[in-house]
Design an enzyme around this catalytic site. Structure first.
Site, PDB file in Angstrom:
ATOM      1  N   GLU A  35      13.517  -7.838   8.909  1.00  0.00           N
ATOM      2  CA  GLU A  35      12.387  -8.035   7.995  1.00  0.00           C
ATOM      3  C   GLU A  35      12.762  -8.822   6.741  1.00  0.00           C
ATOM      4  O   GLU A  35      11.929  -9.508   6.158  1.00  0.00           O
ATOM      5  CB  GLU A  35      11.770  -6.698   7.600  1.00  0.00           C
ATOM      6  CG  GLU A  35      10.992  -6.009   8.718  1.00  0.00           C
ATOM      7  CD  GLU A  35      11.862  -5.119   9.588  1.00  0.00           C
ATOM      8  OE1 GLU A  35      13.114  -5.189   9.484  1.00  0.00           O
ATOM      9  OE2 GLU A  35      11.292  -4.326  10.379  1.00  0.00           O
ATOM     10  N   PHE A  39       7.081  10.451   9.875  1.00  0.00           N
ATOM     11  CA  PHE A  39       8.031   9.522  10.478  1.00  0.00           C
ATOM     12  C   PHE A  39       7.785   8.108   9.954  1.00  0.00           C
ATOM     13  O   PHE A  39       6.659   7.637   9.937  1.00  0.00           O
ATOM     14  CB  PHE A  39       7.910   9.557  12.003  1.00  0.00           C
ATOM     15  CG  PHE A  39       8.794   8.552  12.697  1.00  0.00           C
ATOM     16  CD1 PHE A  39      10.178   8.656  12.607  1.00  0.00           C
ATOM     17  CD2 PHE A  39       8.250   7.486  13.388  1.00  0.00           C
ATOM     18  CE1 PHE A  39      10.997   7.724  13.218  1.00  0.00           C
ATOM     19  CE2 PHE A  39       9.067   6.546  14.000  1.00  0.00           C
ATOM     20  CZ  PHE A  39      10.446   6.664  13.911  1.00  0.00           C
ATOM     21  N   GLN A  40       8.834   7.448   9.555  1.00  0.00           N
ATOM     22  CA  GLN A  40       8.783   6.087   8.998  1.00  0.00           C
ATOM     23  C   GLN A  40       7.832   5.980   7.806  1.00  0.00           C
ATOM     24  O   GLN A  40       7.178   4.962   7.606  1.00  0.00           O
ATOM     25  CB  GLN A  40       8.439   5.052  10.077  1.00  0.00           C
ATOM     26  CG  GLN A  40       9.583   4.874  11.082  1.00  0.00           C
ATOM     27  CD  GLN A  40       9.451   3.642  11.954  1.00  0.00           C
ATOM     28  OE1 GLN A  40       8.356   3.210  12.279  1.00  0.00           O
ATOM     29  NE2 GLN A  40      10.593   3.077  12.333  1.00  0.00           N
ATOM     30  N   LYS A  55      -2.294   3.244   8.974  1.00  0.00           N
ATOM     31  CA  LYS A  55      -2.638   2.939  10.363  1.00  0.00           C
ATOM     32  C   LYS A  55      -4.098   3.255  10.676  1.00  0.00           C
ATOM     33  O   LYS A  55      -4.775   2.490  11.373  1.00  0.00           O
ATOM     34  CB  LYS A  55      -1.716   3.732  11.299  1.00  0.00           C
ATOM     35  CG  LYS A  55      -1.861   3.308  12.752  1.00  0.00           C
ATOM     36  CD  LYS A  55      -0.790   3.920  13.639  1.00  0.00           C
ATOM     37  CE  LYS A  55      -0.904   3.352  15.047  1.00  0.00           C
ATOM     38  NZ  LYS A  55       0.128   3.933  15.931  1.00  0.00           N
ATOM     39  N   MET A 100      32.662 -18.152  -5.383  1.00  0.00           N
ATOM     40  CA  MET A 100      32.261 -18.052  -6.788  1.00  0.00           C
ATOM     41  C   MET A 100      32.903 -16.819  -7.432  1.00  0.00           C
ATOM     42  O   MET A 100      33.360 -16.876  -8.580  1.00  0.00           O
ATOM     43  CB  MET A 100      30.734 -18.000  -6.903  1.00  0.00           C
ATOM     44  CG  MET A 100      30.222 -18.100  -8.341  1.00  0.00           C
ATOM     45  SD  MET A 100      30.740 -19.631  -9.138  1.00  0.00           S
ATOM     46  CE  MET A 100      29.280 -20.655  -8.908  1.00  0.00           C
TER      47      MET A 100
END
Lengths: 583, 167
Positions: free
Chosen positions: A53, A115-116, A165, A480
């Site tokens: 993602e 969940f999630q 949802k 760097m």
């Protein structure tokens, strides 16, 4: 007559179509299954299935920076949105227009540690311009309209819409509002005429002027007005890292990038100027160095669309809130209508002084026949692409070399994470830019550290046939950080050397691309030509470069703009306590 | 220049979930101080009125005002310190009230224009309104060990004269 009832998921996709969204960068999951089902039955919005993602957000970001259109991201709840956070914060710091749609657990489960489930609105609050949780399907279309409006107007930025949802399953009529009116959000576009008039007087009274411009000019498509005004005045101009390309780098009035790794002439011109004309730039710490010593003799005009950018770090004498093209157009009109002229004699003297500083050639480096100098690779890339490629970069030494040695003549040609400094940005951003401009050459200048942070997107690039050229300046180090350890930590190279690196050629091949490894300076140009000749291939060019090369010039953090380190005199470096703190 | 002055900023805020967190978040994220915060819906149910008291140099206050204005949920705001304004805060104090202290406490409450809301044989609960300073003064006037509990609402305020803050 009643309208047809459609699901929230269908409404969402219809809204994206109304907004003219071409690509949706995303990754499916439980909370967004209904949305994916709505994507399945249409062809208007094309979905790009990334491999992580964060890659979705960076790809949308690259697409947005290259095209000027908002980037759109779709992720699921929980880890879907937390993975995207780095990409959202990257876009936020560089004011990139982006709309992120995140799935959420059903409304009834919010707050239940389902969940999630994660508090997406809470987690992203500090790194978005605004965000919404839509609990009512009847507000979905209106919210999406508002999100696009907020993301793309004023000082642009990412806006997240969290959609539970059940809202995607519920049904409602679809009405897409034509206009948005928000009583609490009305960015000022038109500059104050009186302030502009005062600014013009100050600008024309200057003996040692400099124009200092940033990412705001590019974001507002203000480059034509900037070029016109700069050439009308004949003043020197410098760009920030984010502002490169707004003024043609090959023009004689351009004195190079300023700041920590800017040119000697730009930083000294800043330090000694009497009038500073700041346009769409935010006086970032990498630009100003030590604030107390910043432009000590200057009176300052600052044009910015965001009032909070004005006088944040440096007190400004004439602030002008407004969009860059609008304000600059008015300035040009005032100067032309009243036939105003700058002080030609003073300006000639000032240019003589700047040319003396220029003669120092602060970007020179020791060339080599035996080992590939990273600067040389960027110079050859510039030649091979005729200076016309879209260049993305990751973060580190290679980013600075890209900025210093690829002379950007056009806005939206240079795409990098300047504000947040996100390693891993370059590759997915290149993919996004290539989708926006399939016919242009796109190269990602990266390093062996950065490239490994988003490698999985090589797979996405295969799936969607986005042939970009990856220019890996491979020195085996986190260069760097190594440079700072060399200068400020007595060469204690702690955790900056990779004792193991993958075979990048085989890796590229494993993903279905072409890989090349280049070890000799004499092979650099040939390899680049060969790679760019393969129009339909992603080519991974692994350049084994000088392991000890440093980025010069350099103002250590905490130094002021007239305290620069130049390449040939690096033994003069002393430890700067404040610099250590500011890193 | 670097004097940290007290400022009372009054904000009209969209009455929406999360709006208050945006304001609070801004202060913590940017390292500004909040001394007090009071918030409630207004006559217009779509709007909340939020009053906060903060300390900062002129430059910091300017940034606070700009950053607050930048929040999409902020409809309007006014720095009441910049204008003539009335400041009011509500305080409830539970004090010991026994023996000689009992009469003294009632007398002090009267002097400060307070009311005794609840009485037991050992305590008073006193209600007091006024500017923050006045409430501080009351707490200083009574004996420290007499204080059992203090509840303050946080300051709120309104500009004097015809000037009114509305959407």
């Amino acid at each position: 007559m009643t309208m047809e009832l459609i699901t929230g998921a269908e409404i969402l996709i219809r809204c994206l179509k109304e907004e003219g969204v071409e690509y949706l960068f995303g990754y499916p999951g439980g909370a967004v299954l209904h949305i994916y089902d709505a994507i399945y039955v249409q062809n208007d919005v094309k979905h790009v299935l990334v491999r992580h993602e964060q890659g979705a957000a960076h790809a949308a970001d690259g697409y947005a920076r290259a095209s000027g259109k908002p980037g759109v991201v779709l992720v699921t709840s929980g880890p879907g949105v937390t993975n995207a956070v780095t990409g959202i914060a990257t876009a936020y710091m560089d004011s990139v227009p982006m709309v992120i749609i995140s799935g959420q657990v059903p409304t009834a489960l919010i707050g239940n540690d389902a969940f999630q489930e994660v508090d997406a609105v809470g987690i992203t609050r500090p790194c978005v311009k605004h965000n919404f949780l839509v609990k009512d399907i009847n507000k979905l279309a209106e919210t999406i309209k508002q999100a696009f409006y907020i993301a793309t107007t004023g000082r642009p930025g990412p806006v997240l819409i969290d959609v539970p949802k059940d809202v995607t399953i519920a049904k409602a009529e679809f009405h897409y509002p034509k206009k948005v009116k928000l009583r609490s959000y009305n960015p000022t576009v038109k500059g104050h005429a009186g302030q502009i008039r005062k600014a013009v007087d100050l600008i024309l009274s200057a003996k040692r002027p400099i124009i200092y411009t940033g990412g705001g000019v590019i974001l507002s498509d203000g480059s034509p007005e900037l070029v016109e005004l700069t050439q009308l005045l004949g003043y020197p101009i410098t760009n920030t890292l984010m502002g490169l390309g707004a003024y043609p780098a090959t023009d004689k009035q351009f004195v190079g990038m300023l700041g920590m790794h800017g040119t000697y002439e730009s930083n000294l011109a800043m330090h000694h100027c009497d009038v500073l004309i700041a346009i769409g730039a935010r006086f970032d710490d990498r630009v100003t160095g030590k604030l107390e010593k910043f432009c000590p003799e200057a009176r300052i005009v600052h044009v910015d669309i965001d009032p909070s950018s004005i006088s944040k770090n440096v007190r400004v004498d004439i602030p002008i809130v407004g969009s860059v093209p609008n304000v600059l157009r008015t300035m040009i009109n005032v100067i032309r209508d009243e036939k105003l002229k700058p002080d030609a004699e003073a300006l000639a003297r000032w240019w003589r002084q700047i040319d003396e500083w220029r003669a120092v050639k602060s970007l020179s480096y020791r060339a080599s026949d035996t080992v590939i100098k990273p600067q040389f690779v960027v110079q050859k890339l510039y030649e091979v692409t005729g200076g016309k490629a879209i260049i993305t970069s990751d973060v580190g030494q290679h980013q600075m070399w890209a900025a210093q040695y690829y002379h950007f003549d056009q806005p939206r040609q240079w795409i990098n994470s300047g504000g947040l400094g996100t390693m891993g940005f370059g590759l997915p951003a290149a993919m996004g830019a290539k989708l926006a401009f399939p016919d242009r050459d796109v190269a990602c200048i990266t390093g062996d550290g950065s490239i490994q942070m988003m490698l999985q997107e090589l797979s996405t690039m295969k799936q969607y046939q986005t042939p970009v050229k990856i220019v890996n300046l491979n020195n085996g180090y986190l260069g760097m950080v190594r440079q700072w350890q060399e200068f400020f930590y007595q060469k204690r190279y702690c955790m900056t050397y990779f004792e193991a690196l993958p075979d990048f050629v085989k890796l590229a091949e494993a993903y279905g691309h072409t890989g090349m490894q280049i070890e000799k300076p004499g092979d650099v140009e040939g390899a680049l030509r060969e790679a760019f000749a393969m129009k339909d291939r992603t080519v991974f060019l692994d350049f084994l470069t000088d392991q000890s090369e440093n980025v010069f010039p350099m103002i250590p953090s905490g130094g002021s703009q007239n305290e620069m380190l130049l390449a040939e005199r690096d033994e003069m470096i002393s430890t700067h306590d404040e610099g250590m703190v500011l890193l | 220049m670097n004097n940290n002055n007290r400022h009372m900023i009054s904000i009209l805020l969209e009455n929406e979930a999360g709006a208050l967190s945006r304001v609070a978040n801004l202060f913590s994220a940017r390292g500004y101080n909040i001394e007090s915060l009071s918030v409630a819906p207004t006559d217009d149910e779509t709007l909340s009125r939020l009053t906060l008291v903060t300390y900062g140099s002129e430059q910091i206050i300017e940034q606070i005002v700009k950053q607050l204005n930048k929040l999409v949920d902020v409809v309007k705001l006014i720095d009441l310190t910049e204008t003539e304004a009335i400041e009011r805060e509500l305080m409830l104090v539970k004090t010991k009230a026994t023996g000689e202290q009992r009469a003294e406490m009632k007398r002090l409450a009267d002097i400060f224009g307070g009311h005794v809301l609840d009485v037991t044989d050992a305590t008073y609960t006193i209600e007091l309104t006024g500017a923050g300073k006045k409430l501080d003064n009351f707490l200083r006037a009574i004996e420290k060990d007499a204080i059992l509990e203090v509840v303050r609402s946080g300051a709120t305020g309104i500009a004097l004269g015809q000037k009114a803050l509305h959407a």
